[in-house]
Design a protein around this motif. Structure first.
Motif, PDB file in Angstrom:
ATOM      1  N   ALA A  50       0.884  -1.164   0.000  1.00  0.00           N
ATOM      2  CA  ALA A  50       0.000   0.000   0.000  1.00  0.00           C
ATOM      3  C   ALA A  50       0.923   1.217   0.000  1.00  0.00           C
ATOM      4  N   GLU A  51       0.626   2.186  -0.829  1.00  0.00           N
ATOM      5  CA  GLU A  51       1.415   3.423  -0.837  1.00  0.00           C
ATOM      6  C   GLU A  51       0.936   4.282   0.323  1.00  0.00           C
ATOM      7  N   LEU A  52       1.728   4.303   1.391  1.00  0.00           N
ATOM      8  CA  LEU A  52       1.343   4.991   2.625  1.00  0.00           C
ATOM      9  C   LEU A  52       2.005   6.352   2.788  1.00  0.00           C
ATOM     10  N   TYR A  53       2.854   6.732   1.846  1.00  0.00           N
ATOM     11  CA  TYR A  53       3.555   8.010   1.995  1.00  0.00           C
ATOM     12  C   TYR A  53       3.275   8.982   0.853  1.00  0.00           C
ATOM     13  N   PHE A  54       3.283   8.511  -0.390  1.00  0.00           N
ATOM     14  CA  PHE A  54       3.075   9.399  -1.530  1.00  0.00           C
ATOM     15  C   PHE A  54       1.629   9.374  -1.999  1.00  0.00           C
ATOM     16  N   GLY A  55       1.164  10.516  -2.454  1.00  0.00           N
ATOM     17  CA  GLY A  55      -0.198  10.653  -2.960  1.00  0.00           C
ATOM     18  C   GLY A  55      -0.891  11.844  -2.339  1.00  0.00           C
ATOM     19  N   PRO A  56      -1.969  12.319  -2.956  1.00  0.00           N
ATOM     20  CA  PRO A  56      -2.620  13.540  -2.481  1.00  0.00           C
ATOM     21  C   PRO A  56      -3.205  13.433  -1.076  1.00  0.00           C
ATOM     22  N   ASP A  57      -3.558  12.211  -0.629  1.00  0.00           N
ATOM     23  CA  ASP A  57      -4.124  12.041   0.709  1.00  0.00           C
ATOM     24  C   ASP A  57      -3.108  11.484   1.700  1.00  0.00           C
ATOM     25  N   ALA A  58      -1.857  11.457   1.302  1.00  0.00           N
ATOM     26  CA  ALA A  58      -0.803  10.908   2.145  1.00  0.00           C
ATOM     27  C   ALA A  58       0.184  12.019   2.520  1.00  0.00           C
ATOM     28  N   GLY A  89      -2.914   3.751  -6.697  1.00  0.00           N
ATOM     29  CA  GLY A  89      -3.131   5.018  -6.004  1.00  0.00           C
ATOM     30  C   GLY A  89      -2.548   4.947  -4.604  1.00  0.00           C
ATOM     31  N   SER A  90      -2.918   5.896  -3.783  1.00  0.00           N
ATOM     32  CA  SER A  90      -2.382   5.895  -2.422  1.00  0.00           C
ATOM     33  C   SER A  90      -3.409   5.341  -1.452  1.00  0.00           C
ATOM     34  N   ILE A  91      -2.882   4.754  -0.390  1.00  0.00           N
ATOM     35  CA  ILE A  91      -3.667   4.229   0.725  1.00  0.00           C
ATOM     36  C   ILE A  91      -4.693   3.202   0.234  1.00  0.00           C
ATOM     37  N   HIS A  92      -4.300   2.391  -0.743  1.00  0.00           N
ATOM     38  CA  HIS A  92      -5.156   1.342  -1.299  1.00  0.00           C
ATOM     39  C   HIS A  92      -4.322   0.058  -1.422  1.00  0.00           C
ATOM     40  N   ALA A  93      -4.884  -1.055  -0.993  1.00  0.00           N
ATOM     41  CA  ALA A  93      -4.168  -2.333  -0.985  1.00  0.00           C
ATOM     42  C   ALA A  93      -3.872  -2.829  -2.397  1.00  0.00           C
ATOM     43  N   LEU A  94      -2.709  -3.442  -2.550  1.00  0.00           N
ATOM     44  CA  LEU A  94      -2.287  -4.041  -3.811  1.00  0.00           C
ATOM     45  C   LEU A  94      -1.483  -5.290  -3.467  1.00  0.00           C
ATOM     46  N   THR A  95      -1.811  -6.418  -4.115  1.00  0.00           N
ATOM     47  CA  THR A  95      -1.022  -7.627  -3.909  1.00  0.00           C
ATOM     48  C   THR A  95      -0.403  -8.065  -5.226  1.00  0.00           C
ATOM     49  N   GLU A  96       0.764  -8.659  -5.118  1.00  0.00           N
ATOM     50  CA  GLU A  96       1.462  -9.264  -6.257  1.00  0.00           C
ATOM     51  C   GLU A  96       1.811 -10.685  -5.832  1.00  0.00           C
ATOM     52  N   THR A  97       1.458 -11.663  -6.675  1.00  0.00           N
ATOM     53  CA  THR A  97       1.625 -13.067  -6.327  1.00  0.00           C
ATOM     54  C   THR A  97       2.567 -13.757  -7.312  1.00  0.00           C
TER      55      THR A  97
END
Length: 132
Positions: A50-58, A89-97
């Motif tokens: 999850a992008e927890l630092y970059f983005g308009p809401d981070a 985007g930011s603050i949204h979960a993403l998985t790679e398998t």
């Protein structure tokens, strides 16, 4: 099982997952994991981002291209020029398998997070034995 990097728990409400607590923190920087496994088996690796630092809401602002990194397992590239924000985007979960990963002769999955632009990051790592 990690070496290097820094832990951070920004406590941002991550969306797109039934388990937001899994994404409540991150390890960031230049770091690696050496996860012990049975040498006789193959494994599925699930990386939770999850992008927890970059983005308009981070807190870091910005967006696409502000964090790019690669992920390797036992020397093989799994992700190259990976940009979480551009995919989720930011603050949204993403998985790679990744499937059918073989351990080293020493019984490890050596996972390296190599920064290209700013720091690499990961929220959680799942290792599943494919023989079970």
């Amino acid at each position: 099982y990690y070496l290097g990097g820094y832990a951070r728990q920004p406590r941002l409400p991550v969306t797109g997952t039934p388990d937001p607590g899994l994404y409540a923190g991150e390890r960031y920087g230049n770091f690696s994991y050496a996860i012990p496994v049975d040498t006789r088996d193959q494994y599925t690796l699930v990386l939770h981002f999850a992008e927890l630092y970059f983005g308009p809401d981070a807190p870091g602002g910005g967006g696409v291209g502000d964090r790019i990194f690669r992920v390797l397992c036992n020397g093989n590239t799994l992700l190259d020029n990976f940009d979480i924000y551009s995919q989720a985007g930011s603050i949204h979960a993403l998985t790679e398998t990744f499937y059918h990963l073989k351990p080293t002769a020493q019984g490890k999955l050596n996972i390296t997070f190599d920064p290209v632009v700013n720091n690499a990051t990961i929220s959680a790592i799942e290792v599943l034995d494919e023989s079970h």
